[in-house]
Every structure is written in C-alpha cells, then in structure tokens.
Write an enzyme that holds these catalytic residues in place. Sequence first.
Site, short mmCIF file in Angstrom:
data_model
loop_
_atom_site.label_atom_id
_atom_site.label_comp_id
_atom_site.label_asym_id
_atom_site.label_seq_id
_atom_site.Cartn_x
_atom_site.Cartn_y
_atom_site.Cartn_z
N GLU A 8 -12.01 0.06 -4.20
CA GLU A 8 -10.86 -0.30 -3.35
C GLU A 8 -9.76 -0.99 -4.15
OE1 GLU A 8 -9.25 0.17 -0.88
OE2 GLU A 8 -10.27 0.01 1.03
N ASP A 9 -8.54 -0.90 -3.62
CA ASP A 9 -7.45 -1.64 -4.26
C ASP A 9 -7.44 -3.10 -3.81
OD1 ASP A 9 -6.81 -0.69 -1.70
OD2 ASP A 9 -4.67 -0.62 -2.10
N ARG A 49 3.64 2.16 -4.03
CA ARG A 49 2.31 2.47 -4.57
C ARG A 49 2.38 2.85 -6.05
NH1 ARG A 49 -1.15 3.20 -0.07
NH2 ARG A 49 -0.21 4.29 1.69
N PHE A 97 2.70 -11.15 0.33
CA PHE A 97 2.95 -9.72 0.56
C PHE A 97 2.93 -8.98 -0.77
CE2 PHE A 97 4.71 -7.38 4.35
CZ PHE A 97 4.27 -6.15 3.89
N ASP A 147 -8.79 -7.30 2.41
CA ASP A 147 -8.02 -8.30 3.15
C ASP A 147 -8.91 -8.83 4.28
OD1 ASP A 147 -6.05 -9.82 4.31
OD2 ASP A 147 -4.67 -8.17 4.69
C1 PRP Z 1 -5.30 -1.06 2.91
C2 PRP Z 1 -6.00 -1.28 1.59
C3 PRP Z 1 -7.45 -1.33 1.98
C4 PRP Z 1 -7.41 -1.98 3.35
C5 PRP Z 1 -7.75 -3.43 3.23
O1 PRP Z 1 -5.38 0.30 3.24
O2 PRP Z 1 -5.76 -0.20 0.71
O3 PRP Z 1 -8.00 -0.04 2.08
O4 PRP Z 1 -6.04 -1.85 3.83
O5 PRP Z 1 -7.59 -4.08 4.46
P1 PRP Z 1 -8.77 -4.68 5.30
O6 PRP Z 1 -9.68 -5.44 4.37
O7 PRP Z 1 -8.04 -5.62 6.23
O8 PRP Z 1 -9.46 -3.59 6.03
P2 PRP Z 1 -4.58 0.96 4.42
O9 PRP Z 1 -5.46 1.03 5.63
O10 PRP Z 1 -3.26 0.28 4.59
O11 PRP Z 1 -4.37 2.45 3.92
P3 PRP Z 1 -3.75 2.92 2.53
O12 PRP Z 1 -4.77 2.62 1.48
O13 PRP Z 1 -3.53 4.37 2.71
O14 PRP Z 1 -2.48 2.13 2.33
MG MG Z 2 -1.57 0.61 3.53
MN MN Z 3 -6.54 1.51 1.58
#
Ligand code: PRP
Ligand code: MG
Ligand code: MN
Length: 180
Positions: free
Chosen positions: A99-100, A165, A152, A103
């Site tokens: 994962e990136d 991104r 942010f 949160d």
């Molecule tokens: C973001 C991020 C993680 C997730 C983390 O993805 O890349 O996958 O949110 O948040 P959490 O711990 O609160 O679940 P997002 O759902 O925005 O999709 P994306 O990766 O396509 O931007």
């Molecule tokens: Mg996102």
């Molecule tokens: Mn994501």
Amino acid sequence: MIRDEIQEILISEEQIQEKCKELGKQITEEYDGKFPLVIGVLKGAMPFMGDLTKRIDTHIEMDFMDVSSYGAGMVSSGEVKILKDLDTSVEGRDVLILEDIIDSGLTLSYLVKLFHYRKAKSVKIVTLLDKPDGRKVDLVPDMTGFTVPDAFVVGYGLDYAERYRNLPYIGVLKPEIYEG
Ligand code: PRP
Ligand code: MG
Ligand code: MN
C-alpha cells in the site's frame, strides 16, 4: 509547475528510493524461496509497487486489486467494494499486500480479512506511509516506510481529486488548492 502547488516536500525522491532498497532487502530475506503473491492496491500503490519490487531479489508473483470504500467522505461504514479482483487464487499462498498509505485502516483491515477468508497461508502488509492519527480500526502494518503526520499529503501514488499521483516525492498540498 506542480511544485508551486506543494507547500513542502515531506519525503524526497532519494529518501523514497533508499527506503525501497531497505524494504526490498527485508522482503527478500523474509520471503526467499516462498514465492509470495505481492498484491498492489490500485491506484495509489502503483509507483511503490514498481520501485519496491525491483529491489526484491527472490521470485515473486504480482497481482493487483482495486477497491473503494463505500460512502467516501467523513463517515465510512468500513465496507469496501471490490472494483477489480485478483487474477490469482490466494489459497495456500504467502500474501504480501503493498500500500501507499494507511489512514483509517479500513481498506486494509477489509483486505486482510478477505484473504484470510480465502485461505491464504499468511497475510502481511508493507506500506510506504503510515498515518496513525487517522486510525479508526486497530491495524498495524508489518513493514512501514515512513510515519507521516495528519497533513494533506500527495504524490508518489497519493492523489487529491486524482491529481498529483505522478510526483516522484511526497509533499504537503498548499491549503488554497483544496480550499478552492
Ligand atoms: C487511499 C490509499 C489507501 C487508502 C487508505 O486509496 O491509497 O488505499 O485510501 O485509506 P484508509 O486506511 O482510510 O482505508 P483510495 O481509496 O483513495 O484509492 P486510490 O488508491 O485509487 O487513490
Ligand atoms: Mg485516493
Ligand atoms: Mn489506495
């Protein structure tokens, strides 16, 4: 230039690449001979998946999953919708989710449960960033690149309204950008 929209570079390109080397070495040692299934969570994990896997010096299989939280916004139910599932079965496999950022932890806690339910042999998490202040469920990654404050952050896979991104670093967005 996008740089003008960034208040501060939190983690530089060099720091990210150095961290990928370190984590890659750790993953190599831990998974040598195990042929793990490395799963990138789209879209955010894409740059990290590319850079980190290049630093893993043992055989791996790569797959991707795309998920989205229901009710994205202030209140999340913790339910996750699968937009793209894996091509491969996780049954009996050593799974490493990549994962990136973590949160609230909702996305990953859902995926960890799902892969256990699908009878993975082991499920571990490697995340580039961890934002512990955002946590809504108990979730501790097995490997973390950097811990970030509740700001942010964008770049290197992390978006704001699908932008940023493609930055090679992690930066803090100027408030005027998201405040309109
Ligand atoms: C973001 C991020 C993680 C997730 C983390 O993805 O890349 O996958 O949110 O948040 P959490 O711990 O609160 O679940 P997002 O759902 O925005 O999709 P994306 O990766 O396509 O931007
Ligand atoms: Mg996102
Ligand atoms: Mn994501």
